[in-house]
Design a protein around this motif. Sequence first.
Motif, PDB file in Angstrom:
ATOM      1  N   GLY A   1       0.716  -1.230   0.160  1.00  0.00           N
ATOM      2  CA  GLY A   1      -0.099  -0.019   0.003  1.00  0.00           C
ATOM      3  C   GLY A   1       0.940   1.375  -0.023  1.00  0.00           C
ATOM      4  O   GLY A   1       2.042   1.393   0.329  1.00  0.00           O
ATOM      5  N   ARG A   2       0.230   1.997  -0.089  1.00  0.00           N
ATOM      6  CA  ARG A   2       0.772   3.788  -0.195  1.00  0.00           C
ATOM      7  C   ARG A   2       1.012   4.308   1.112  1.00  0.00           C
ATOM      8  O   ARG A   2       2.289   4.899   1.279  1.00  0.00           O
ATOM      9  CB  ARG A   2       0.132   4.667  -1.168  1.00  0.00           C
ATOM     10  CG  ARG A   2       0.324   4.061  -2.617  1.00  0.00           C
ATOM     11  CD  ARG A   2      -0.420   5.324  -3.502  1.00  0.00           C
ATOM     12  NE  ARG A   2      -0.375   4.882  -4.896  1.00  0.00           N
ATOM     13  CZ  ARG A   2      -0.946   5.796  -5.879  1.00  0.00           C
ATOM     14  NH1 ARG A   2      -1.547   6.899  -5.856  1.00  0.00           N
ATOM     15  NH2 ARG A   2      -0.913   5.328  -7.082  1.00  0.00           N
ATOM     16  N   SER A   3       0.130   4.269   1.856  1.00  0.00           N
ATOM     17  CA  SER A   3       0.360   4.905   3.076  1.00  0.00           C
ATOM     18  C   SER A   3       0.889   3.926   4.130  1.00  0.00           C
ATOM     19  O   SER A   3       0.712   2.772   4.230  1.00  0.00           O
ATOM     20  CB  SER A   3      -1.257   5.280   3.561  1.00  0.00           C
ATOM     21  OG  SER A   3      -1.791   4.250   3.953  1.00  0.00           O
ATOM     22  N   GLU A   4       1.418   4.563   5.268  1.00  0.00           N
ATOM     23  CA  GLU A   4       1.785   3.994   6.388  1.00  0.00           C
ATOM     24  C   GLU A   4       0.874   3.147   7.243  1.00  0.00           C
ATOM     25  O   GLU A   4       1.253   2.037   7.713  1.00  0.00           O
ATOM     26  CB  GLU A   4       2.718   4.592   7.459  1.00  0.00           C
ATOM     27  CG  GLU A   4       3.978   5.411   6.680  1.00  0.00           C
ATOM     28  CD  GLU A   4       4.931   4.486   6.223  1.00  0.00           C
ATOM     29  OE1 GLU A   4       5.204   3.436   6.862  1.00  0.00           O
ATOM     30  OE2 GLU A   4       5.977   4.744   5.620  1.00  0.00           O
TER      31      GLU A   4
END
Length: 394
Positions: A234-237
Amino acid sequence: MRATVTRWSVLLLCVFALGGCSTIKGWFEIDDDEDPRQPVELEKIEQTVKAKRLWSTGVGDGQGEGLYRIEPVMGDGRIYAASADGEVKALEVSSGRRIWDVDLELPISGGVGLYGDSLFLGASDGFVMRLDAGSGEILWRAAVTGEVLAPPQGNGKVVVAQTYDGKLHGLDFASGERLWTYDSNMPVLTIRGTSTPILQGNRVIASFSNGRVVGFDAATGAMEWEARVAIPQGRSEIERIVDVDGTMAMLGNELFAASYQGFVVSIDTNSGRKLWERPVSSVSGVSQGFGNVYVSDEDGTVIAFLRTGQGQRWTQDALGWRGLGRPTPVSSYLAVADFEGYVHLLSQVDGSIVGRFRPDSDGVRADMLSDGNVLYVFGNSGKLQAYELSTTSR
């Protein structure tokens, strides 16, 4: 700077930075009627199994305000429990009669571990303690690098304790002297919690917030193998959080573990080879029984996977988003506690809900214990209770 995701069961998600807690939109607003994570209302069930309370006692302030999961432990006819405010009790398993109690005058965050005549506890201010199980006397206290959120474990030579900063420590059993430390290199965001290390002979097995389970030589801390339970995606933490925080289960040389936003896996502990995996997202851990591996998914679904890895035996989805704890096999049933303190009894055969009772309205976060048809529940408020399960007469 490392931020931290704090989780209360699966209902609360906060990111802590220096100076406070900020809300993540879409995760924390559980009062919104349109929020898909809204806990379901419980429906009436036909009770075919009843829970008779055998005894009840109080242990300090229970889990306190730190969202801890301080677990009791049983051995040699006794049950040992500790509270966040430092009270430790030894009780008779059969009657709940007090054998001894002590006030450690230290905030407890992890416990209770047991080996032979020794108890192990972890303090929130970075200490591990070994106590005499016969009297509660502190035998030694050792400083570690951070908060201990799971029971330390011992084997007569080494005591291992995992700290919330991603480190695993090996301490000398006799003196508490630090022998070795392993640093897992924590991700930017993590869920608050750690799994309990497992000692298997001279091997220690621990799981970490980077989605890995690792086997070490307990005496030296040398890594023997590493297995991935989940890979951050995924892109977000937040999307990349893959903590393996819940309790792991062992059967012979087969280890079962589950991660958040990842998988439940079976691992050969001799080699670290992954035997099978199935998608799941869990923070409470796994258990096994009746040829099944049980997991509470974060969405409230209880799943029984075939221990062979050949699929699912059954699923139970009537407890959606109720912050379920680790499923606990007891007799032929499965006990699962939720955030409101209800304990739901499921059939291990087909997952049907056959009973329900409420031992603590403050909730139940700690793993429950069982022995035969008796279930031991340590509620958040500090109530430690024993319940005998039996079928209802018609």
